[in-house]
Design an enzyme around this catalytic site. Structure first.
Site, mmCIF file in Angstrom:
data_model
loop_
_atom_site.group_PDB
_atom_site.id
_atom_site.type_symbol
_atom_site.label_atom_id
_atom_site.label_comp_id
_atom_site.label_asym_id
_atom_site.label_seq_id
_atom_site.Cartn_x
_atom_site.Cartn_y
_atom_site.Cartn_z
ATOM 1 N N ASP A 45 38.249 35.063 36.747
ATOM 2 C CA ASP A 45 37.954 33.882 37.571
ATOM 3 C C ASP A 45 36.438 33.691 37.680
ATOM 4 O O ASP A 45 35.964 32.705 38.229
ATOM 5 C CB ASP A 45 38.641 33.954 38.948
ATOM 6 C CG ASP A 45 38.255 35.176 39.754
ATOM 7 O OD1 ASP A 45 37.439 35.995 39.277
ATOM 8 O OD2 ASP A 45 38.776 35.317 40.889
ATOM 9 N N SER A 46 35.677 34.624 37.086
ATOM 10 C CA SER A 46 34.231 34.419 36.925
ATOM 11 C C SER A 46 33.965 33.160 36.111
ATOM 12 O O SER A 46 32.848 32.644 36.121
ATOM 13 C CB SER A 46 33.599 35.626 36.225
ATOM 14 O OG SER A 46 34.288 35.937 35.026
ATOM 15 N N LYS A 114 45.477 40.320 36.596
ATOM 16 C CA LYS A 114 44.609 41.171 37.432
ATOM 17 C C LYS A 114 44.618 40.636 38.860
ATOM 18 O O LYS A 114 44.536 39.428 39.072
ATOM 19 C CB LYS A 114 43.182 41.206 36.881
ATOM 20 C CG LYS A 114 42.255 42.083 37.739
ATOM 21 C CD LYS A 114 40.960 42.422 37.021
ATOM 22 C CE LYS A 114 39.942 41.331 37.009
ATOM 23 N NZ LYS A 114 39.550 40.830 38.352
ATOM 24 N N GLU A 116 43.010 41.330 42.854
ATOM 25 C CA GLU A 116 42.000 41.998 43.691
ATOM 26 C C GLU A 116 42.650 42.528 44.967
ATOM 27 O O GLU A 116 43.452 41.835 45.587
ATOM 28 C CB GLU A 116 40.892 41.001 44.063
ATOM 29 C CG GLU A 116 40.058 40.580 42.872
ATOM 30 C CD GLU A 116 38.875 39.696 43.245
ATOM 31 O OE1 GLU A 116 38.530 39.592 44.442
ATOM 32 O OE2 GLU A 116 38.289 39.103 42.325
ATOM 33 N N GLU A 183 34.544 47.813 40.945
ATOM 34 C CA GLU A 183 33.375 46.935 40.850
ATOM 35 C C GLU A 183 32.293 47.310 41.862
ATOM 36 O O GLU A 183 32.562 47.444 43.058
ATOM 37 C CB GLU A 183 33.800 45.458 41.042
ATOM 38 C CG GLU A 183 32.598 44.513 40.946
ATOM 39 C CD GLU A 183 32.929 43.068 40.646
ATOM 40 O OE1 GLU A 183 34.094 42.754 40.350
ATOM 41 O OE2 GLU A 183 32.003 42.231 40.696
#
Ligand code: KIV
Length: 270
Positions: A45-46, A114, A116, A183
């Site tokens: 989503d970057s 993925k 978070e 991260e």
């Protein structure tokens, strides 16, 4: 090369061979990265900050990730394709989380998603794994929690936070994830997590002891302007290369040098 699967990643960890992961958002980039042998392509989503210029990843939608994922899928033959679940696509209910994860597979041609979060997302990870969609976890600095975290800060400075992050990573593994991104955290904490988990850890700003590393492709290529956090290594500086190329084009067009005969069609006697 034989297509890589989530089972191969576990073998790489067990053999002590480092895993490489890069973000990709389009077909030509995916084709090039895949041809180099990178093991995992992440449609992160970057994409929101990197390609759309948003301040953070929060505005990114399911449809945007699916669009980029379809393009990347056509460019890869070897790498595992992982799609990021965007903000609010999995937090509302298990039903929505499963439907949206399914869309990533069905419409985006991803092979895994993925998510978070740690202990708070264990139920979601389990529910998605239960419908046979592999899940990659993501703990530490989770950009979708940016407003709660109060900025992009190193995680794991205090003892209580270290215990919590370790518990988060364990919860992700117990819920069934096949790997977990760590991260921006203290490197000794990432080493401890990596030693305790049986699934591979993929670090970004988490030091050398992780089982693998991930970077945003534009950062690695030197296409991110002034954005340069400590953990980013620029392996190339493509921005000046592109600027020079475009300036050459502009001056040749202005001077009437391009297009020359070689790049023109002359058919018949006109
Ligand atoms: O969105 C993304 O690109 C990511 C990586 C930085 C891990 O989540």
């Amino acid at each position: 090369m034989k297509k890589l699967t989530i089972l191969d990643l576990k073998e790489l960890k067990d053999r002590g061979e480092k895993i490489t992961m890069l973000t990709a958002y389009d077909y030509p980039t995916a084709r090039i990265l895949d041809s180099c042998g990178v093991e995992i392509l992440l449609v992160g989503d970057s994409v929101g900050s990197v390609l759309a210029g948003y301040d953070n990843t929060l505005p990114v939608t399911m449809d945007e990730i699916i669009y980029h994922c379809r393009a990347v899928a056509r460019g890869r033959a070897y790498a595992l394709l992982v799609a990021d679940m965007p903000f609010l696509s999995y937090q509302i209910s298990l039903e929505e989380a499963k439907r949206n994860a399914g869309r990533m597979i069905k419409e985006g041609f991803a092979e895994a998603v993925k998510i978070e979060g740690g202990i708070n997302m264990a139920g979601v990870i389990r529910a998605i794994c239960d419908i046979d969609i592999p899940v990659m976890g993501h703990v530490g600095l989770t950009p979708q929690s940016i407003h709660r975290l109060g900025g992009y800060k190193i995680q794991g400075r205090e003892q209580a936070q270290r215990k919590k992050l370790l518990a988060d990573a364990r919860a992700v593994e117990e819920a069934g994830a096949f790997a977990v991104v760590l991260e921006v955290m203290d490197a000794s904490l990432a080493r401890e997590i990596t030693a305790q988990l049986t699934i591979p850890t993929i670090g970004i700003g988490a030091g050398v002891h992780c089982d693998g590393q991930v970077l945003v492709i534009n950062d690695l290529l030197g296409l991110s302007g002034e954005f340069r956090p400590k953990f980013v290594k620029r392996y190339a500086h493509l921005e000046p290369v592109i600027q020079k190329t475009v300036k050459d084009y502009i001056s040749e067009v202005k001077a009437g040098i391009f297009p020359d005969e070689q790049h023109s069609f002359y058919v018949g006697e006109h």
